[in-house]
Design an enzyme around this catalytic site. Structure first.
Site, short mmCIF file in Angstrom:
data_model
loop_
_atom_site.label_atom_id
_atom_site.label_comp_id
_atom_site.label_asym_id
_atom_site.label_seq_id
_atom_site.Cartn_x
_atom_site.Cartn_y
_atom_site.Cartn_z
N SER A 91 31.79 54.39 26.13
CA SER A 91 30.38 54.09 26.33
C SER A 91 29.74 55.14 27.21
O SER A 91 30.41 55.78 28.03
CB SER A 91 30.23 52.71 26.98
OG SER A 91 28.91 52.50 27.46
N TYR A 137 32.71 46.56 33.33
CA TYR A 137 32.65 47.10 31.96
C TYR A 137 32.69 48.62 31.98
O TYR A 137 33.47 49.24 31.25
CB TYR A 137 31.37 46.62 31.29
CG TYR A 137 31.09 47.23 29.94
CD1 TYR A 137 31.70 46.74 28.79
CD2 TYR A 137 30.20 48.31 29.81
CE1 TYR A 137 31.44 47.30 27.54
CE2 TYR A 137 29.95 48.87 28.57
CZ TYR A 137 30.56 48.37 27.44
OH TYR A 137 30.31 48.93 26.22
#
Length: 290
Positions: free
Chosen positions: A182, A195
């Site tokens: 990401s 995350y």
């Protein structure tokens, strides 16, 4: 000029928040993952792929793109059965096989069932796409519980690590592993610290494993999407923030799954035969220097 829809374009003018895990069939507007006139060239003809989290969003777009390129796919998902059946339908429309299996990859027994199913159905795995993930918005670092931290790492990193270990015996020279990381691994996110940490681990895993498997002729790469309109978004962020999702990118809009899937096709195919240990960045123009 982009013709892609943006989240504020729902039928009532307001994107809707969902409970986790998100469902693509309940999103307004729906993500664009299979509608685009994708021009396939048989880049994956005769190959078999395992795609985790392939029921919706980026995973579905990748499954459909792979199928259009000639690959059979095994799709894992948690419990989103309607979404998974739609992925199956779209794959089968291309003439390729789609095998579904539901369950939590953080469960070691289920993980091994996935590997055995791939062995039974395909006898080999040419491409492994580690895409399944979850995220939870937390207003402060101190509010992240140990339980949430361990759960996020179990889903986003430990399951990927273990699945790759277990599936490697089904892979041979010329095979490819593509991991979903990401933009948060590079920019960070103050409300997604656990995350973002898992996605940083995915980058390091990709780079390290690529050097380990180079002598076996297996390539390992990753894709680091920016803000992409998938079920993960309305199931994570508060409803009032959805209309502005992705507006902080240079392109001033969120991306769509069908704008990310071609990165996976490239890295999975022989077009990327001299590419390993790398990360592609479909992120709306954000410079990450990584």
């Amino acid at each position: 000029m982009s013709t892609h829809r943006t989240p504020q374009a729902s039928d009532d003018g307001k994107p809707r928040q969902q409970a986790q895990p998100g469902r693509q069939d309940r999103m307004a507007p729906r993500p664009e993952g299979e509608e685009r006139n994708y021009l396939a060239a048989g880049k994956l003809r005769g190959r078999c792929a395992v795609i985790t989290g392939g029921d919706s969003g980026i995973g579905r777009a990748v499954a459909v793109a792979f199928a259009k390129e000639g690959a059979d796919v095994l799709v894992t998902y948690l419990e989103e059965h309607e979404d998974a059946r739609e992925t199956e339908r779209l794959v089968r429309e291309t003439g390729q096989r789609c095998v579904l299996i539901a369950g939590d990859l953080g469960d070691e027994a289920h993980l091994k069932q996935v590997v055995e199913l791939a062995r039974k159905e395909f006898g080999k795995v040419d491409v492994l796409v580690n895409n399944a993930g979850e995220q939870h918005v937390m207003e402060s670092f101190e509010s992240i519980t140990r339980q949430q931290l361990e759960r996020t790492f179990r889903t986003n990193f430990f399951a990927m690590f273990r699945l790759t270990q277990e599936i490697l015996p089904l892979m041979s020279e010329g095979a490819s592993i593509v991991n979903t990381t990401s933009v948060t691994a590079y920019h960070g996110n103050p409300k997604l610290i656990d995350y973002s940490s898992t996605k940083g681990a995915v980058v390091s895993f990709t780079r390290s494993l690529s050097t380990s498997l180079a002598e076996r002729g297996i390539r390992v790469n990753a894709v680091a999407p920016g803000p992409i309109w998938t079920p993960l978004i309305p199931s994570t962020f508060p409803e009032e923030s959805l209309a502005s999702f992705g507006k902080n990118t240079p392109m001033q809009r969120p991306g769509q799954p069908d704008e990310v899937a071609p990165c996976f096709v490239f890295l999975a195919s022989d077009d990327a035969s001299y590419t390993s240990g790398q990360v592609m960045h479909p992120n709306g123009g954000q410079i990450v220097n990584g």
